[in-house]
Design a protein around this motif. Structure first.
Motif, PDB file in Angstrom:
ATOM      1  N   MET A  19      -0.203 -14.824   7.094  1.00  0.00           N
ATOM      2  CA  MET A  19      -1.170 -14.281   6.136  1.00  0.00           C
ATOM      3  C   MET A  19      -1.441 -15.312   5.046  1.00  0.00           C
ATOM      4  SD  MET A  19      -0.872 -10.848   3.748  1.00  0.00           S
ATOM      5  CE  MET A  19      -0.446  -9.801   5.137  1.00  0.00           C
ATOM      6  N   ASP A  20      -2.738 -15.628   4.801  1.00  0.00           N
ATOM      7  CA  ASP A  20      -3.043 -16.615   3.781  1.00  0.00           C
ATOM      8  C   ASP A  20      -2.834 -16.023   2.390  1.00  0.00           C
ATOM      9  OD1 ASP A  20      -5.428 -15.247   2.870  1.00  0.00           O
ATOM     10  OD2 ASP A  20      -6.446 -16.020   4.638  1.00  0.00           O
ATOM     11  N   LYS A  21      -2.878 -16.897   1.397  1.00  0.00           N
ATOM     12  CA  LYS A  21      -2.558 -16.480   0.037  1.00  0.00           C
ATOM     13  C   LYS A  21      -3.509 -15.406  -0.471  1.00  0.00           C
ATOM     14  CE  LYS A  21      -1.644 -18.311  -4.575  1.00  0.00           C
ATOM     15  NZ  LYS A  21      -1.573 -19.525  -5.421  1.00  0.00           N
ATOM     16  N   GLY A  22      -4.806 -15.552  -0.146  1.00  0.00           N
ATOM     17  CA  GLY A  22      -5.779 -14.568  -0.602  1.00  0.00           C
ATOM     18  C   GLY A  22      -5.482 -13.180  -0.069  1.00  0.00           C
ATOM     19  N   LYS A  23      -5.141 -13.104   1.219  1.00  0.00           N
ATOM     20  CA  LYS A  23      -4.814 -11.816   1.823  1.00  0.00           C
ATOM     21  C   LYS A  23      -3.521 -11.250   1.244  1.00  0.00           C
ATOM     22  CE  LYS A  23      -8.284 -11.414   4.630  1.00  0.00           C
ATOM     23  NZ  LYS A  23      -9.286 -10.321   4.430  1.00  0.00           N
ATOM     24  N   GLN A  24      -2.571 -12.131   0.936  1.00  0.00           N
ATOM     25  CA  GLN A  24      -1.318 -11.669   0.337  1.00  0.00           C
ATOM     26  C   GLN A  24      -1.562 -11.077  -1.046  1.00  0.00           C
ATOM     27  OE1 GLN A  24       0.980 -15.358   0.883  1.00  0.00           O
ATOM     28  NE2 GLN A  24       2.422 -14.184   2.132  1.00  0.00           N
ATOM     29  N   LEU A  25      -2.462 -11.696  -1.802  1.00  0.00           N
ATOM     30  CA  LEU A  25      -2.802 -11.156  -3.117  1.00  0.00           C
ATOM     31  C   LEU A  25      -3.471  -9.790  -2.987  1.00  0.00           C
ATOM     32  CD1 LEU A  25      -4.122 -14.310  -5.015  1.00  0.00           C
ATOM     33  CD2 LEU A  25      -2.056 -13.001  -5.521  1.00  0.00           C
ATOM     34  N   GLU A  26      -4.344  -9.659  -1.998  1.00  0.00           N
ATOM     35  CA  GLU A  26      -4.992  -8.370  -1.769  1.00  0.00           C
ATOM     36  C   GLU A  26      -3.957  -7.317  -1.380  1.00  0.00           C
ATOM     37  OE1 GLU A  26      -8.053  -8.858   1.108  1.00  0.00           O
ATOM     38  OE2 GLU A  26      -9.349 -10.047  -0.211  1.00  0.00           O
ATOM     39  N   ALA A  27      -3.024  -7.716  -0.518  1.00  0.00           N
ATOM     40  CA  ALA A  27      -1.976  -6.786  -0.098  1.00  0.00           C
ATOM     41  C   ALA A  27      -1.113  -6.362  -1.282  1.00  0.00           C
ATOM     42  CB  ALA A  27      -1.107  -7.430   0.985  1.00  0.00           C
ATOM     43  N   PHE A  28      -0.802  -7.307  -2.166  1.00  0.00           N
ATOM     44  CA  PHE A  28       0.005  -6.989  -3.343  1.00  0.00           C
ATOM     45  C   PHE A  28      -0.752  -6.044  -4.270  1.00  0.00           C
ATOM     46  CE2 PHE A  28       1.445  -8.045  -7.716  1.00  0.00           C
ATOM     47  CZ  PHE A  28       2.752  -7.593  -7.599  1.00  0.00           C
ATOM     48  N   SER A  29      -2.046  -6.280  -4.422  1.00  0.00           N
ATOM     49  CA  SER A  29      -2.866  -5.419  -5.268  1.00  0.00           C
ATOM     50  C   SER A  29      -2.876  -3.984  -4.744  1.00  0.00           C
ATOM     51  CB  SER A  29      -4.298  -5.970  -5.327  1.00  0.00           C
ATOM     52  OG  SER A  29      -5.129  -5.155  -6.113  1.00  0.00           O
ATOM     53  N   ILE A  30      -3.030  -3.831  -3.434  1.00  0.00           N
ATOM     54  CA  ILE A  30      -3.001  -2.495  -2.826  1.00  0.00           C
ATOM     55  C   ILE A  30      -1.610  -1.884  -2.935  1.00  0.00           C
ATOM     56  CG2 ILE A  30      -3.242  -1.216  -0.666  1.00  0.00           C
ATOM     57  CD1 ILE A  30      -5.891  -2.070  -1.854  1.00  0.00           C
ATOM     58  N   GLN A  31      -0.581  -2.733  -2.818  1.00  0.00           N
ATOM     59  CA  GLN A  31       0.788  -2.237  -2.906  1.00  0.00           C
ATOM     60  C   GLN A  31       1.071  -1.625  -4.274  1.00  0.00           C
ATOM     61  OE1 GLN A  31       2.880  -2.006  -0.438  1.00  0.00           O
ATOM     62  NE2 GLN A  31       4.568  -1.181  -1.644  1.00  0.00           N
ATOM     63  N   LEU A  32       0.471  -2.175  -5.315  1.00  0.00           N
ATOM     64  CA  LEU A  32       0.645  -1.604  -6.652  1.00  0.00           C
ATOM     65  C   LEU A  32       0.050  -0.196  -6.729  1.00  0.00           C
ATOM     66  CD1 LEU A  32      -0.108  -4.690  -8.950  1.00  0.00           C
ATOM     67  CD2 LEU A  32       2.119  -3.775  -8.239  1.00  0.00           C
ATOM     68  N   VAL A  33      -1.051   0.019  -6.014  1.00  0.00           N
ATOM     69  CA  VAL A  33      -1.638   1.362  -5.960  1.00  0.00           C
ATOM     70  C   VAL A  33      -0.705   2.312  -5.213  1.00  0.00           C
ATOM     71  CG1 VAL A  33      -3.591   2.735  -5.151  1.00  0.00           C
ATOM     72  CG2 VAL A  33      -3.981   0.452  -6.086  1.00  0.00           C
ATOM     73  N   ILE A  34      -0.128   1.817  -4.116  1.00  0.00           N
ATOM     74  CA  ILE A  34       0.819   2.634  -3.350  1.00  0.00           C
ATOM     75  C   ILE A  34       2.010   3.024  -4.221  1.00  0.00           C
ATOM     76  CG2 ILE A  34       2.445   2.598  -1.408  1.00  0.00           C
ATOM     77  CD1 ILE A  34       0.434   0.819   0.076  1.00  0.00           C
ATOM     78  N   LEU A  35       2.490   2.080  -5.020  1.00  0.00           N
ATOM     79  CA  LEU A  35       3.592   2.385  -5.939  1.00  0.00           C
ATOM     80  C   LEU A  35       3.187   3.473  -6.930  1.00  0.00           C
ATOM     81  CD1 LEU A  35       5.137  -1.109  -6.815  1.00  0.00           C
ATOM     82  CD2 LEU A  35       6.227   0.766  -5.581  1.00  0.00           C
ATOM     83  N   ALA A  36       1.966   3.380  -7.440  1.00  0.00           N
ATOM     84  CA  ALA A  36       1.491   4.388  -8.395  1.00  0.00           C
ATOM     85  C   ALA A  36       1.416   5.765  -7.742  1.00  0.00           C
ATOM     86  CB  ALA A  36       0.122   3.980  -8.945  1.00  0.00           C
ATOM     87  N   ILE A  37       1.016   5.796  -6.466  1.00  0.00           N
ATOM     88  CA  ILE A  37       0.948   7.070  -5.744  1.00  0.00           C
ATOM     89  C   ILE A  37       2.342   7.674  -5.598  1.00  0.00           C
ATOM     90  CG2 ILE A  37       0.433   8.137  -3.512  1.00  0.00           C
ATOM     91  CD1 ILE A  37      -1.818   6.042  -3.212  1.00  0.00           C
ATOM     92  N   TRP A  38       3.307   6.844  -5.179  1.00  0.00           N
ATOM     93  CA  TRP A  38       4.674   7.349  -5.011  1.00  0.00           C
ATOM     94  C   TRP A  38       5.289   7.753  -6.349  1.00  0.00           C
ATOM     95  CZ3 TRP A  38       6.699   9.388  -1.013  1.00  0.00           C
ATOM     96  CH2 TRP A  38       6.367   8.951   0.266  1.00  0.00           C
ATOM     97  N   LYS A  39       4.934   7.003  -7.410  1.00  0.00           N
ATOM     98  CA  LYS A  39       5.449   7.355  -8.736  1.00  0.00           C
ATOM     99  C   LYS A  39       4.923   8.723  -9.158  1.00  0.00           C
ATOM    100  CE  LYS A  39       7.465   6.644 -12.733  1.00  0.00           C
ATOM    101  NZ  LYS A  39       6.960   7.813 -13.491  1.00  0.00           N
ATOM    102  N   GLN A  40       3.654   8.980  -8.883  1.00  0.00           N
ATOM    103  CA  GLN A  40       3.098  10.282  -9.227  1.00  0.00           C
ATOM    104  C   GLN A  40       3.739  11.373  -8.377  1.00  0.00           C
ATOM    105  OE1 GLN A  40      -1.141  10.428  -9.426  1.00  0.00           O
ATOM    106  NE2 GLN A  40      -1.234  12.630  -9.655  1.00  0.00           N
ATOM    107  N   ALA A  41       3.977  11.068  -7.095  1.00  0.00           N
ATOM    108  CA  ALA A  41       4.649  12.042  -6.231  1.00  0.00           C
ATOM    109  C   ALA A  41       6.042  12.363  -6.769  1.00  0.00           C
ATOM    110  CB  ALA A  41       4.743  11.498  -4.806  1.00  0.00           C
ATOM    111  N   LEU A  42       6.727  11.338  -7.277  1.00  0.00           N
ATOM    112  CA  LEU A  42       8.063  11.546  -7.840  1.00  0.00           C
ATOM    113  C   LEU A  42       7.988  12.407  -9.097  1.00  0.00           C
ATOM    114  CD1 LEU A  42      11.024  10.792  -7.393  1.00  0.00           C
ATOM    115  CD2 LEU A  42      10.652   8.753  -8.790  1.00  0.00           C
ATOM    116  N   ASP A  43       6.984  12.159  -9.930  1.00  0.00           N
ATOM    117  CA  ASP A  43       6.802  12.973 -11.138  1.00  0.00           C
ATOM    118  C   ASP A  43       6.514  14.427 -10.781  1.00  0.00           C
ATOM    119  OD1 ASP A  43       7.216  10.743 -12.684  1.00  0.00           O
ATOM    120  OD2 ASP A  43       5.082  10.338 -13.008  1.00  0.00           O
ATOM    121  N   VAL A  44       5.669  14.617  -9.754  1.00  0.00           N
ATOM    122  CA  VAL A  44       5.357  15.976  -9.303  1.00  0.00           C
ATOM    123  C   VAL A  44       6.618  16.676  -8.820  1.00  0.00           C
ATOM    124  CG1 VAL A  44       4.162  17.297  -7.511  1.00  0.00           C
ATOM    125  CG2 VAL A  44       2.944  15.504  -8.742  1.00  0.00           C
TER     126      VAL A  44
END
Length: 206
Positions: free
Chosen positions: A1-26
């Motif tokens: 995976m090139d650097k650009g795609k890795q950055l995109e993956a990391f950006s999406i991963q932060l959203v996934i973390l936010a989703i799980w964090k909200q699930a944990l709060d719920v």
């Protein structure tokens, strides 16, 4: 995976973390609740969040909500959250502090939704109604996430939609759902046609 795609993956991963964090709060709210009505509302919210994740961990947590107690559910969600933290740390190794511009995760999700919609249209034109419906469904799922769930996530910077953005996304969703409805009607008509019993000549016309 090139650097650009890795950055995109990391950006999406932060959203996934936010989703799980909200699930944990719920889930923690579920534990703190004392009435059955409150538990039902929070379990419904957990189900909505699991639709966004679409992963085995999310489905497992939803199944647990039906069969286990709140403490067990929270423990399982906490483990899933920590797993996603580990994934984020792995992806973050490509980040160079101070001189890397992060891709816009919500724009990536939006463009992915449009791409799914276009692929669905291509499949429909080629007569592949089954795959067309699948791509349309994926597009709708992502667009609904942007419209309903994403604005409530704790993100930095916060995500919000303008009135024109909301109108455009709602319009896309309506168009895609209309195509889904048409495809479903077509498949149903084909199914009925294939299973229709032929009339015997001795019985006269149908």
């Amino acid at each position: 995976m090139d650097k650009g795609k890795q950055l995109e993956a990391f950006s999406i991963q932060l959203v996934i973390l936010a989703i799980w964090k909200q699930a944990l709060d719920v889930c923690r709210t579920l534990v703190a609740s004392t009435t059955e009505g409150s538990q039902t509302q929070e379990t419904t919210k957990l189900r909505e969040l699991s639709k966004v994740q679409h992963g085995p961990d999310a489905q497992e947590c939803l199944d647990s909500a039906r069969t286990r107690g709140p403490l067990d559910i929270c423990s399982q969600i906490d483990r899933a959250f920590l797993l996603e933290v580990g994934n984020a740390e792995e992806l973050s190794r490509v980040i160079e502090p101070g001189n890397t511009e992060m891709p816009d995760s919500m724009e990536l999700i939006y463009q992915s939704a449009l791409a799914f919609g276009r692929r669905g249209a291509v499949q429909e034109c080629m007569g592949d109604t089954k795959n067309a419906g699948i791509f349309y469904s994926k597009a709708v799922c992502l667009l609904v996430f942007l419209l309903v769930e994403a604005p409530s996530l704790i993100l930095n910077p916060p995500f919000s939609l303008t009135n024109s953005d909301r109108y455009r996304i709602k319009n896309y969703i309506e168009i895609l759902k209309n195509r889904q409805s048409i495809l479903q009607s077509q498949r149903l008509a084909i199914f009925k046609s294939e299973n229709q019993q032929p009339c015997h000549e001795s019985q006269g016309s149908c």
